[in-house]
Scaffold this active site. Structure first.
Site, PDB file in Angstrom:
ATOM      1  N   PHE A 280      65.922  40.357  49.223  1.00 45.54           N
ATOM      2  CA  PHE A 280      65.293  41.103  48.078  1.00 45.54           C
ATOM      3  C   PHE A 280      64.005  40.939  47.865  1.00 45.54           C
ATOM      4  O   PHE A 280      63.618  40.741  46.765  1.00 45.54           O
ATOM      5  CB  PHE A 280      66.159  41.136  46.820  1.00 45.54           C
ATOM      6  CG  PHE A 280      67.577  41.528  46.854  1.00 45.54           C
ATOM      7  CD1 PHE A 280      68.042  42.754  46.860  1.00 45.54           C
ATOM      8  CD2 PHE A 280      68.570  40.382  46.956  1.00 45.54           C
ATOM      9  CE1 PHE A 280      69.566  42.898  46.868  1.00 45.54           C
ATOM     10  CE2 PHE A 280      69.864  40.575  47.037  1.00 45.54           C
ATOM     11  CZ  PHE A 280      70.221  42.134  46.985  1.00 45.54           C
ATOM     12  N   ASN A 285      56.772  38.721  46.991  1.00 49.50           N
ATOM     13  CA  ASN A 285      56.366  38.008  45.800  1.00 49.50           C
ATOM     14  C   ASN A 285      56.519  36.250  46.065  1.00 49.50           C
ATOM     15  O   ASN A 285      55.877  35.488  45.509  1.00 49.50           O
ATOM     16  CB  ASN A 285      57.151  38.370  44.611  1.00 49.50           C
ATOM     17  CG  ASN A 285      56.629  37.851  43.030  1.00 49.50           C
ATOM     18  OD1 ASN A 285      55.629  37.940  42.815  1.00 49.50           O
ATOM     19  ND2 ASN A 285      57.661  37.283  42.479  1.00 49.50           N
ATOM     20  N   CYS A 375      67.171  38.503  36.126  1.00 50.75           N
ATOM     21  CA  CYS A 375      66.788  39.046  34.821  1.00 50.75           C
ATOM     22  C   CYS A 375      67.889  39.334  33.867  1.00 50.75           C
ATOM     23  O   CYS A 375      67.998  39.966  33.013  1.00 50.75           O
ATOM     24  CB  CYS A 375      65.804  40.177  34.924  1.00 50.75           C
ATOM     25  SG  CYS A 375      66.601  41.605  35.639  1.00 50.75           S
TER      26      CYS A 375
END
Length: 418
Positions: A280, A285, A375
């Protein structure tokens, strides 16, 4: 019939405080741990009930008047009625409780969550619903009614309401995102039907009339078109920035994301030529900071646009050992296992639904270290239980308050194979 009174003992991962009445847990939106409330039960389940506040009999020391004039109607900031320092403390308690219960661990909640540098003005992108006559706003809590707003307190100061684009596109547009970096603003319109030539003409007119807009993206499912410059620059860490299309996923709290990236790199303990698997991976990032440290990174994501952006940035930065694959992560993990690939570190940052289908393939890879970023503490705890059952031990847990004034929290967990 008299209304029951309850004391709120804790916060939950959601808009609720929780107390007890007649031996049953009672979930109360808008409550704060420490409140004494008169409530009305609105629904009951076997194990819990949901209630609404009728009166705050005695307010918690952590309760405040929400500064936003659109609350409590707006459903966006469900914890803004809580003092910010208490928000951070409560998030640490929720994370420690959920992970501790599921994994049988004792986790100290004190200092577990890194507070944001600012509780307002932190969002680099906002997504607004568009109603009749170009009305812009967010959904009312628990409904599809749009609460019209003129500004948003959690948005960065430079973010403006996209009124011109909303009114120009009219009934064809459902939502508009406004995305900013340090130099430019891009607006992303989500349409109800595939992009037409007329949509493009109207977007071009808006762009030409507003010098502060660098570009506009028009999207409807797989239909996508752009006018102007739609790229934004994101600084992942000092002296490492990437350029991505504004409509690709990126973290909304850039300052906190830099702290998260630094923490994940510290957990990974990357050395020259470390094989790192980033599942993912999005636009890179974590992949690109790991590549900067000399790792041989394989990044996987099912978003072909994000993979293309990651590859472009790796080429621009001359990170020759990085490769990026557009494929579902679970299929890639199975493939790598059959190819006898052995990463030293696996990093995964799945969507809110978690990565349960991926945990067995990850276990088969037998990587010495796994770093799971999430999250959603509930799906995180569920997936970590699979790792724990396969011989992994939780080494470190860190939380980051990416979303002040909401119940959400970003969590990074480092697990080591024992």
């Amino acid at each position: 019939m008299p209304m029951p009174q309850i004391e709120i003992s804790a916060m939950t991962f959601g808009p609720f405080g929780v107390g007890r009445h007649d031996g049953k847990a009672v979930m109360v939106p808008g409550a704060v741990a420490g409140d004494k409330l008169e409530v009305e039960i609105v629904s009951e389940r076997r194990d819990y009930a949901v209630a609404k506040i009728r009166e705050v009999v005695s307010a918690s020391a952590d309760r405040r008047v929400a500064p936003c004039p659109y609350l409590p109607r707006c459903g966006g900031c469900d914890w803004q009625h809580i003092d910010y320092s208490a928000q951070v403390r409560f998030k640490g308690e929720v994370v420690a409780r959920e992970l501790g219960y599921t994994l049988g661990l004792e986790i100290d909640p004190v200092g577990l969550v890194e507070p944001a540098p600012a509780e307002f003005g932190y969002r680099s992108r906002i997504r607004l619903r568009v109603g009749a006559k170009g009305v812009l706003g967010f959904y009312e809590a628990g409904s599809n009614t749009i609460v019209e707003i003129d500004s948003c307190m959690v948005a960065e100061a430079g973010i403006r309401m996209p009124l011109h684009l909303a009114r120009s596109l009219g009934k064809r547009v459902e939502e508009i995102e406004v995305v900013r970096d340090n130099a430019r603003e891009v607006q992303v319109a989500h349409l109800k039907k595939p992009v037409s030539d007329e949509d493009l003409r109207r977007a071009q007119n808006v762009l030409e009339a507003d010098s502060e807009i660098a570009g506009i993206v028009l999207r409807a499912g797989t239909s996508r078109a752009t006018v102007g410059n739609t790229a934004i620059s994101i600084e992942l860490e000092p002296e490492l920035s990437i350029d991505v299309d504004a409509d690709l996923f990126s973290q909304v709290n850039r300052a906190q994301n830099q702290k998260l990236v630094a923490s994940v790199m510290e957990m990974a303990a990357i050395h020259e030529s470390s094989p790192v698997l980033d599942l993912f991976c999005g636009a890179g990032n974590f992949s690109l900071p790991a590549s900067r440290r000399g790792a041989r990174v394989t990044g996987v994501d099912d978003d072909a646009g994000a993979i293309a952006a990651a590859a472009r940035n790796a080429e621009r930065l001359k990170f020759r050992a990085a490769q990026f694959i557009a494929m579902k992560a679970s299929a890639t993990a199975d493939f790598l296992h059959r190819a006898r690939y052995r990463p030293e570190v696996i990093i995964l940052d799945p969507p809110r639904t978690g990565a349960l289908d991926l945990m067995e393939p990850i276990v088969k890879l037998r990587a010495p270290g796994v770093i799971y970023v999430s999250c959603d503490v509930t799906t995180l705890a569920r997936d970590l239980r699979v790792l724990a059952g396969a011989g992994y031990k939780i080494n470190r847990v860190r939380g980051f308050d990416f979303f002040p004034n909401t119940h959400h929290v970003e969590i990074a967990v480092h697990a080591l194979l024992t």
